[in-house]
Design an enzyme around this catalytic site. Structure first.
Site, short mmCIF file in Angstrom:
data_model
loop_
_atom_site.label_atom_id
_atom_site.label_comp_id
_atom_site.label_asym_id
_atom_site.label_seq_id
_atom_site.Cartn_x
_atom_site.Cartn_y
_atom_site.Cartn_z
N LYS A 77 0.84 -1.19 0.00
CA LYS A 77 0.00 0.00 0.00
C LYS A 77 0.88 1.25 0.00
O LYS A 77 1.97 1.26 0.59
CB LYS A 77 -0.90 -0.04 1.24
CG LYS A 77 -1.95 1.04 1.34
CD LYS A 77 -2.83 0.77 2.56
CE LYS A 77 -3.89 1.83 2.77
NZ LYS A 77 -4.75 1.49 3.93
N SER A 152 -9.60 1.53 3.04
CA SER A 152 -8.75 2.38 2.20
C SER A 152 -7.76 1.58 1.35
O SER A 152 -7.14 2.12 0.44
CB SER A 152 -7.97 3.36 3.09
OG SER A 152 -7.15 2.66 4.00
N SER A 176 -9.90 -1.21 7.01
CA SER A 176 -9.37 -0.88 5.69
C SER A 176 -8.65 -2.01 4.97
O SER A 176 -8.25 -1.85 3.82
CB SER A 176 -8.43 0.32 5.80
OG SER A 176 -9.14 1.47 6.16
#
Length: 474
Positions: A77, A152, A176
């Site tokens: 990420k 996210s 997330s």
């Protein structure tokens, strides 16, 4: 499409028989990334570097010196620091920023010969549940490109979903990792808070943030957790205990006691097909001889407000460092110190990040601190006590990961408060710090993936992963 490998064990089997090479795997994944560029899952692909690292891993495999993760091609990420590589948290305010050190988890993954293929798109500073709040644009769901990927860690989930890498690493603050995993039909795991180092992870809400893997198999989840977890001198919030090697038990487990939230079936806000899947698994578990009982969670209505008060307060504090002075974006229109702060932050942060900073600053301000922040901390303690009470009686809590499947792109823009409520089932594990895993449970009538979630006691990852493996075979 390049071949799907269900687990690293399957990849290693092919490597052992010389049917494939790590270089060949990387080339296949690079091809899938180019083919699926329209999904917007990656902010940057480390093409040349990944191929060089893959060649080196192939050599170590031949020499018999390769690490545990040799053959695993992963994505990280874009809020995880990797030395010499850009890290932007998908924000304009960090555009072009290059990390001067690697996070602990990146160092541990590389030490075991994982190949990192790129950095994935995410909601800006991990703030969002749809991956629409990114400076680089929204990530599209591979199952339906008009729908969100979840957030996210949406880019990480789609990268695995669309076979652009074998596994990915995300961060879970209020769900997330788990929610995008459910929206994309893959596995998302959040371990006990304090099990995996946050050193080198761009902070959103420090008492919630936890690194977690997104995979296609429980076996790979366990292996990545084992590699990443454990003490780290750079993170004093970590549990200072070594993590024992985890071997996922494939045998049928002893009879378990499982609680499910009755509100998940009675609430009008939960999609009918999500309820149907929950009922199906309750019946399957009962048929297998497990005790499955409904429970009421009186604090359910307070979960989301408590989470957002505390998380935004921490975000307000953590994001104060992005000021246009130290590093990152500086407004070209700034002409003194005050305008540097105001213009750089106003122009550098996106709408959702500014919304959360303002909310967090408000609840921490004089006159409102006791009314909001202090009260939310007390409620968090009550939620933790109630959750622990349930988990002292039951082995697991079973709930949907999200109240609905992936929603259309653009829905969040119409009413952000409605999308905050999508966190209703994920924030309990975040507020209490217990481990949780989201497991794919097939698709709905429109072909959209659905997921269910299992929660268990602190530090009970071994039992959770064992039961997850069994659960997927029901």
């Amino acid at each position: 499409m390049a071949k799907f490998y269900s687990s690293l064990t399957e990849i290693k089997s092919g490597l052992l028989r010389a049917e494939i090479t790590v270089q060949g795997l990387v080339k296949n994944y690079l091809g899938e990334i180019k083919k699926n560029a329209h999904l917007n899952a990656f902010n940057e692909v480390f093409e040349k570097e990944a191929l060089i690292n893959a060649r080196n891993v192939d050599e170590r495999i031949k020499n018999g010196t390769a690490g545990k993760l040799a053959g695993m091609v992963i994505a990280i990420k874009d809020n995880i620091c990797y030395k010499g590589h850009q890290v932007t948290a998908s924000s304009k305010i960090l555009k072009g920023f290059t990390s001067i050190y690697s996070s602990t988890i990146v160092e541990r993954l590389l030490a075991e010969d994982a190949v990192i293929i790129g950095r994935c798109n995410c909601d800006e500073f991990a703030m969002g549940g749809s991956n629409e709040n990114s400076f680089y644009g929204p990530v599209k769901n591979y199952a339906d490109q008009k729908r969100v990927s979840g957030g996210s860690s949406g880019g990480s989930a789609v990268a695995v979903q669309a076979n652009m890498c074998h596994a990915a690493i995300g961060t879970d603050t209020g769900g997330s990792v788990r929610q995008p995993a459910a929206f994309c039909g893959v596995i998302g795991f959040k371990p006990t808070y304090g099990r995996i180092s946050r050193h080198g992870i761009i902070a959103y809400a420090s008492s919630f943030d936890q690194v977690g893997p997104i995979t296609r198999s429980v076996e790979d989840t366990a292996l990545l957790y084992e590699v990443m977890a454990g003490p780290d001198d750079y993170d004093n919030t970590l549990i200072q205990q070594k993590v024992s090697p985890i071997t996922v038990d494939t045998e049928k487990p002893a009879k378990k006691k499982i609680a499910y939230l009755q509100e998940a079936l009675s609430s009008p806000g939960v999609d009918a097909e999500v309820k149907d899947v929950l009922v199906q698994y309750i019946e399957k578990l009962r048929a297998e001889g497990h005790t499955v009982k409904p429970i009421a969670f009186e604090q359910l209505d307070y979960l989301v407000p408590t989470y957002y008060i505390l998380a935004t307060a921490e975000a307000s504090s953590n994001l104060a460092r992005f000021d246009g002075v130290h590093y990152g974006y500086r407004s070209p229109a700034a002409d003194d110190l005050q305008s540097t702060y105001k213009r750089s932050r106003s122009e550098g942060f996106g709408k959702e990040v500014k919304r959360r900073i303002m909310l967090g600053t408000f609840v921490l301000s004089a006159g409102y601190y006791d009314a909001y922040y202090a009260k939310a901390q007390k409620v968090r303690r009550l939620i933790r006590e109630k959750t622990n009470e349930i988990l002292n009686e039951y082995d697991f809590i079973l709930i949907p990961t999200a109240p609905e499947p992936a929603f259309p792109i653009g829905a969040e823009e119409k009413d952000p408060v409605v999308t905050y409520l999508y966190d209703i089932f994920t924030v309990q594990a975040s507020l209490t710090g217990v481990p949780a895993i989201s497991l794919p449970t097939g698709n709905n009538s429109q072909g959209l993936p659905l997921g269910l979630q299992l929660l268990t006691k602190h530090f009970n990852e071994q039992q959770l992963l064992d039961f997850a493996e069994y659960f997927l075979k029901l």
